[in-house]
Design an enzyme around this catalytic site. Structure first.
Site, PDB file in Angstrom:
ATOM      1  N   CYS A  47       0.832  -1.208   0.000  1.00  0.00           N
ATOM      2  CA  CYS A  47       0.000   0.000   0.000  1.00  0.00           C
ATOM      3  C   CYS A  47       0.867   1.258   0.000  1.00  0.00           C
ATOM      4  O   CYS A  47       1.517   1.569   1.000  1.00  0.00           O
ATOM      5  CB  CYS A  47      -0.930  -0.013   1.209  1.00  0.00           C
ATOM      6  SG  CYS A  47      -1.863   1.516   1.447  1.00  0.00           S
ATOM      7  N   CYS A  50      -0.151   4.099   2.536  1.00  0.00           N
ATOM      8  CA  CYS A  50       0.112   3.660   3.914  1.00  0.00           C
ATOM      9  C   CYS A  50       1.517   4.056   4.357  1.00  0.00           C
ATOM     10  O   CYS A  50       1.759   4.294   5.546  1.00  0.00           O
ATOM     11  CB  CYS A  50      -0.055   2.150   4.051  1.00  0.00           C
ATOM     12  SG  CYS A  50      -1.720   1.539   3.678  1.00  0.00           S
TER      13      CYS A  50
END
Length: 302
Positions: A47, A50
């Site tokens: 991700c 993230c």
């Protein structure tokens, strides 16, 4: 506030993070949030957003000096919890307090919003004198002094009109005084900004249970029906409602858990919904609610 990029901030942030899995989620997040607010942060190695949000969130939590905890969940390794919370994209951040999710956001957001999110949790955890007053009012309710409890909650609302715990307490005190209609009217006047707060949810559950109690069937007949046909889910549900109306919440929880075990999808998951109503109405520290939540969680996450 701890500045990002400094060695001290990184070290502190790391100590504030706990890796959590499907198997430890109940203990690390749900149960731990009964002691202090816990943030559940859903992420994954692949991700991109993230990688930016994670360090910012960790630093903001570390700056609370232990007032707020942070649990990190890898969605690739812990898919069950993500599915239960209906996480459809990451990063996803949920705030838990008293065993319930009370706030959330999805996706990458500005650092100012992250800080506001964490600060709000920290402020709620350390509200000081008003919290002590409401603790005393809750005890008054347990002792049957509904009028005194209502006066204390009203005093708190005088200082903090948007205090959801005090508003929920006023509604519960009104119910304890036997005025269901007035409690419903107060609930209808709760601002939308408070509607999903855990304390308002608890008050709403108590009102729902009070209304159900008025239509509860006779215990003797319901028990006889269930003895004749243990597979009668409707009779088991009605028995649980009647038991709760009679004040035997422990037996009501037992019947609902048995119904959930037999057919968790019966009547669109009515057993689980009714369990949550009872748990919410009893409060997060009630031993019946604590035991019931653990038993239900063990069934859900088994």
């Amino acid at each position: 506030m701890i500045e990002l990029g400094t060695g001290g901030a990184t070290a502190t942030a790391e100590t504030a993070v706990k890796q959590t899995t499907d198997q430890t989620f109940v203990a690390d997040v749900i149960e731990a949030s009964r002691e202090k607010p816990v943030i559940a942060y859903f992420t994954a190695e692949w991700c991109g957003p993230c990688k930016t949000l994670g360090p910012q969130l960790e630093a903001a939590v570390a700056a609370t000096n232990g007032t707020v905890a942070l649990c990190k969940i890898d969605v690739d390794q812990s898919q069950m919890v993500a599915q239960q919370l209906r996480v459809q994209s990451i990063p996803a951040v949920f705030a838990f307090d008293q065993g319930q999710p009370i706030d959330a956001f999805m996706g990458a957001v500005p650092q100012s919003q992250i800080q506001e999110f964490v600060d709000k949790l920290a402020k709620g955890a350390g509200a000081g004198g008003l919290e002590e007053a409401m603790d005393a009012a809750d005890q008054m309710l347990e002792d049957g002094a509904a009028t005194d409890a209502a006066q204390t909650f009203a005093a708190v609302l005088g200082e903090d009109p948007e205090n959801a715990r005090a508003m929920g307490g006023m509604i519960r005190a009104t119910l304890a005084a036997g005025d269901v209609d007035r409690a419903k009217a107060m609930l209808d006047q709760v601002p939308e900004t408070m509607a999903e707060d855990a304390h308002i949810v608890a008050a709403r559950a108590a009102v729902d249970l009070a209304e159900q109690a008025a239509a509860a069937g006779p215990l003797t007949e319901l028990r006889a029906t269930l003895e004749t046909n243990p597979n009668n889910n409707h009779a088991r549900f009605d028995l649980a409602v009647a038991l709760s109306a009679a004040g035997d919440n422990e037996a009501a929880v037992d019947e609902l858990l048995e119904l959930f075990r037999r057919d968790r999808e019966w009547n669109d998951g009515a057993a689980k919904e009714q369990l949550f109503k009872i748990f919410d109405a009893l409060g997060p520290k009630d031993p019946i609610a604590l035991t019931g939540r653990r038993r239900l969680s063990s069934m859900i996450f088994a």
